[in-house]
Scaffold this active site. Sequence first.
Site, mmCIF file in Angstrom:
data_model
loop_
_atom_site.group_PDB
_atom_site.id
_atom_site.type_symbol
_atom_site.label_atom_id
_atom_site.label_comp_id
_atom_site.label_asym_id
_atom_site.label_seq_id
_atom_site.Cartn_x
_atom_site.Cartn_y
_atom_site.Cartn_z
ATOM 1 N N HIS A 10 1.064 -9.564 15.332
ATOM 2 C CA HIS A 10 0.196 -9.017 14.285
ATOM 3 C C HIS A 10 0.772 -7.778 13.617
ATOM 4 O O HIS A 10 0.653 -7.612 12.405
ATOM 5 C CB HIS A 10 -1.159 -8.704 14.913
ATOM 6 C CG HIS A 10 -2.226 -8.320 13.949
ATOM 7 N ND1 HIS A 10 -2.563 -9.084 12.855
ATOM 8 C CD2 HIS A 10 -3.048 -7.251 13.905
ATOM 9 C CE1 HIS A 10 -3.546 -8.499 12.188
ATOM 10 N NE2 HIS A 10 -3.841 -7.366 12.791
ATOM 11 N N GLN A 25 2.093 -5.462 18.396
ATOM 12 C CA GLN A 25 0.704 -5.783 18.696
ATOM 13 C C GLN A 25 0.452 -7.278 18.518
ATOM 14 O O GLN A 25 0.781 -7.842 17.481
ATOM 15 C CB GLN A 25 -0.219 -4.999 17.770
ATOM 16 C CG GLN A 25 -1.688 -5.266 18.053
ATOM 17 C CD GLN A 25 -2.582 -4.197 17.435
ATOM 18 O OE1 GLN A 25 -2.917 -4.264 16.261
ATOM 19 N NE2 GLN A 25 -2.954 -3.211 18.217
ATOM 20 N N GLY A 65 0.796 -1.223 0.000
ATOM 21 C CA GLY A 65 0.000 0.000 0.000
ATOM 22 C C GLY A 65 0.829 1.273 0.000
ATOM 23 O O GLY A 65 0.605 2.172 -0.818
ATOM 24 N N HIS A 123 -2.496 -10.444 18.960
ATOM 25 C CA HIS A 123 -3.919 -10.755 19.074
ATOM 26 C C HIS A 123 -4.025 -12.060 19.860
ATOM 27 O O HIS A 123 -3.276 -12.989 19.580
ATOM 28 C CB HIS A 123 -4.526 -10.907 17.671
ATOM 29 C CG HIS A 123 -6.007 -10.907 17.684
ATOM 30 N ND1 HIS A 123 -6.736 -11.986 18.137
ATOM 31 C CD2 HIS A 123 -6.905 -9.963 17.333
ATOM 32 C CE1 HIS A 123 -8.028 -11.698 18.053
ATOM 33 N NE2 HIS A 123 -8.154 -10.478 17.566
ATOM 34 N N ARG A 183 -1.401 0.329 18.357
ATOM 35 C CA ARG A 183 -2.127 0.822 17.195
ATOM 36 C C ARG A 183 -3.620 0.517 17.294
ATOM 37 O O ARG A 183 -4.004 -0.567 17.729
ATOM 38 C CB ARG A 183 -1.569 0.184 15.917
ATOM 39 C CG ARG A 183 -2.351 0.528 14.668
ATOM 40 C CD ARG A 183 -1.743 -0.058 13.413
ATOM 41 N NE ARG A 183 -1.849 -1.496 13.304
ATOM 42 C CZ ARG A 183 -2.966 -2.145 12.962
ATOM 43 N NH1 ARG A 183 -4.085 -1.483 12.730
ATOM 44 N NH2 ARG A 183 -2.962 -3.454 12.858
ATOM 45 N N GLU A 192 -12.284 -11.913 18.140
ATOM 46 C CA GLU A 192 -12.716 -11.789 19.533
ATOM 47 C C GLU A 192 -14.189 -12.139 19.703
ATOM 48 O O GLU A 192 -14.627 -12.512 20.783
ATOM 49 C CB GLU A 192 -12.525 -10.317 19.948
ATOM 50 C CG GLU A 192 -11.726 -10.119 21.192
ATOM 51 C CD GLU A 192 -11.170 -8.701 21.251
ATOM 52 O OE1 GLU A 192 -9.974 -8.589 21.472
ATOM 53 O OE2 GLU A 192 -11.926 -7.737 21.066
ATOM 54 N N PHE A 249 -15.406 0.434 14.956
ATOM 55 C CA PHE A 249 -14.199 -0.360 15.216
ATOM 56 C C PHE A 249 -13.661 -0.059 16.604
ATOM 57 O O PHE A 249 -13.932 1.008 17.158
ATOM 58 C CB PHE A 249 -13.133 -0.050 14.160
ATOM 59 C CG PHE A 249 -12.619 -1.267 13.452
ATOM 60 C CD1 PHE A 249 -13.304 -1.802 12.385
ATOM 61 C CD2 PHE A 249 -11.442 -1.897 13.863
ATOM 62 C CE1 PHE A 249 -12.847 -2.928 11.729
ATOM 63 C CE2 PHE A 249 -10.973 -3.022 13.218
ATOM 64 C CZ PHE A 249 -11.674 -3.537 12.150
ATOM 65 N N LEU A 300 -6.103 -15.412 11.961
ATOM 66 C CA LEU A 300 -6.819 -14.795 13.077
ATOM 67 C C LEU A 300 -8.208 -15.398 13.322
ATOM 68 O O LEU A 300 -8.937 -15.707 12.395
ATOM 69 C CB LEU A 300 -6.971 -13.302 12.764
ATOM 70 C CG LEU A 300 -7.033 -12.371 13.964
ATOM 71 C CD1 LEU A 300 -5.744 -12.398 14.752
ATOM 72 C CD2 LEU A 300 -7.329 -10.964 13.488
ATOM 73 N N ARG A 339 -7.723 -7.499 25.596
ATOM 74 C CA ARG A 339 -6.787 -8.312 24.824
ATOM 75 C C ARG A 339 -5.453 -8.542 25.526
ATOM 76 O O ARG A 339 -4.939 -9.653 25.544
ATOM 77 C CB ARG A 339 -6.492 -7.639 23.482
ATOM 78 C CG ARG A 339 -7.519 -7.954 22.448
ATOM 79 C CD ARG A 339 -7.089 -7.397 21.114
ATOM 80 N NE ARG A 339 -8.157 -7.592 20.146
ATOM 81 C CZ ARG A 339 -8.103 -7.160 18.897
ATOM 82 N NH1 ARG A 339 -7.040 -6.500 18.462
ATOM 83 N NH2 ARG A 339 -9.097 -7.378 18.076
#
Lengths: 238, 608
Positions: B364, B251, B28, B253, B409, B266, B130, B263, B297
């Site tokens: 992650h 980070q 990106g 998860h 983040r 949750e 989110f 993943l 988390r």
Amino acid sequence: MQTSKRTVQFKIYRYDPDKDAKPYMQDISVELEPTDKKLLDALVRLKAKDDSLSFRRSCREGVCGSDAVNINGNNALACLTDVDSLPQPIVLRPLPGLPVIRDLIVDMTQFFKQYHSIKPYLINDEQPPERERLQTIEEREELNGLYECILCACCSTACPSFWWNPDKFVGPSGLLNAYRFIADTRDQATSERLDDLNDPYRLFRCHTIMNCVAVCPKSLNPTRAINKIKDMMVSRAI
Amino acid sequence: MGCADSLGAISVNVAKRTFDAVIVGAGGSGLRAALQLSEAGLKTAVLSKVFPTRSHTVAAQGGVAASLGNTTEDHWHWHMYDTVKGSDWLGDQDSIEFMCKKANEVVIELEHYGMPFDRTDAGKIYQRPFGGHSMHYGKSPVMRSCAAADRTGHAMLHALYQRNVRAHTQFFVEWMALDLLRDANGNVLGVTALELETGEVSIFHTRATIFATGGSGRIFYSSTNAFTNTGDGLGMAARAGIPLEDMEFWQFHPTGVAGAGVLITEGVRGEGGILRNASGERFMERYAPNLKDLASRDVVSRSMVTEINEGRGCGHDKDYVLLDITHLSPEIIMKRLPGIREISIRFAGVDPIKAPIPVVPTCHYQMGGIPTNYKGQVVIPKTGNPSTPVHGFYAAGECACASVHGANRLGTNSLLDLLVFGKSAGESVVADFKAGQLEFKPLPEDAAEKSLARLARLEFMKQGNTVHDVRLAMQRTMQKHAGVFRFKDLLKEGVTHILKVAEDAKETFINDKSKIWNTARQEALELDNMIEVAKATMISAEARKESRGAHVRDDAPDTPEHPNGRDDENWLKHSLWFSEDNHLEYKPVHLKPLSEDVEPIALAKRTY
């Protein structure tokens, strides 16, 4: 869940132009760990044993499109294929119809050339508004089943028409992507796009064999997209 | 043009290629930067190890943040507040203001490029709520995440690639950059790179170099990241003397599929899922008596790691726990969790209706990276200024640290980061070029020497450590010693272990000596990069004696004096790790926003 170690037999197409006079099929087996589920896990395990085995891979979850190979005669992604579901020896070959660079790695130049040939980008020469161009929910739904293509080439390299004329026939993936822009209400080049495809080879080499539909790992339907393009040409002619 | 370098018994032809700019990486941020340069007419080369649409941006799901306010009221001030708070105040407020303010512009541009966003009834870009994103400074959830189904990254990456096709961007596909070239004064001159198909090495001599190489989550044993996320930009920068910033912040998860790392949301625990250890115990009752499996988390991940470290993990290596939903009715699972059922069947080989899913806290995202400012210029400490730009060097996306994510983040801010700072790095190059500040600096005679020496070592090593073994040792060390929860003693041991692994990495060997598409060689070169990131992470984490965001230490607990274990008096600062001597320096956090448009977000305890 597979809870034990097991040994899996492979027959793998091998060719290193740096040292091999010609390609050969290698018989090789590997012991898999209980956590190894996918064919890609087995390939990674094989590579730990013989680091010269060459193949592409990246996301390992079926969204990047790197690890398409021919598995027991069918094109599929190694990362989405359950290794224990495959009859042994598992016969692995590079995707058919494209030149082999080494082992399971093919030269995809021709495939991408066809993708690029359909102008795979939105064409709209109007000054864009300050905010987003509006599109209804229904108009946006027209793109479902089209924009999800991951360019893995499973479809085009399963297509006999593409095998015979890879330089002239756009192929199922390219045509699916062409229709993705034709179907987009924001795109203004429908007429030029149809003109470009109105050719005995570029579009009309599709003989509805439908291998593309059978192998697409994202369950997309290039044949339907191709038929829609053909329909548009017909209705435009009358 | 070419020059012959001979090294030992091999003679290597090194082609010299000259461009205004080279961009390393075509995910990106690299593709967004490339658009600025191509459209401005700069002669630009974009190098990528994989075909651009195979970059890991493709795997992003949830969305990209922008305060468009298409469904609920929103304001970039609120987005900025959420991001600063999410960063546990380690994020630089000037960069965060810049990103949140620019969000609408870069998302609208994507829509104009043809990105197939989902739509609202009014035909606008669809937005969803989110985690961590709110309206009115934390009062209530906001719909800020602009989404294309659960395939936002795929839709975004393809749209950006397609726009680059239109702009005639010149790609070098399946080329791996090897080393960053700097002259004696530290100016950046370009990179060396290896064409995978032929094995040939080239020098890309440039006015400007933009790194957009993404993350390096593969330094951990369990990662949601792609195989290709090996921190190549970070490794190249570190070897060339550029420090890495805030590398202790990763980070995790709680629930990635063990082994595969894919993943599991949750939401599974929201529907009543229970985490169990090897004896079947619902261990979360001991750690969080009230919220149990639905604790936050970091708490859940920390508890899972404790179970594994204390020998109560499951499986042959006792290295995962189980996520159990077998007590739920099949109807609920089919109705509420069909996607998770599919992932579980595909990647764990278990139907969660019948058996529990093996899960581990899964690495992650890397919050740290190559230090940059909001313009995408790489900045290093020099003569009293902690943020002096390096001539000719820029970075954007996950490989860079602007720093907008600080110590943690927020979801959907990663896709925003790569758009805003990819564009900004590109704009900076174009502006510096037009201002005449990017002259070609002469290339030293021995520019390719370092890269050729690395290749020659691999060519001539007849025995040594396999790449597979060293990589596994690194991944297991990182997983055990620098995981989601950090222990003082484990970190200390971890530093010793990782330095040992780094020594082993100097003695790797490969059997495959072929020139043609040598993936064994590629993996050995990638390991060199990962090792730098691993050292940076372990050493920075050992040194930071507080808990903040994703960095939670057992010896920095929650006290009245230091809420959440955070110690602003001593540790409100960015870490800078230097590969040479593994030494650390620190630089202040930018607590002031960029403009007068917004007040600074004052320090506070982070609670949700």
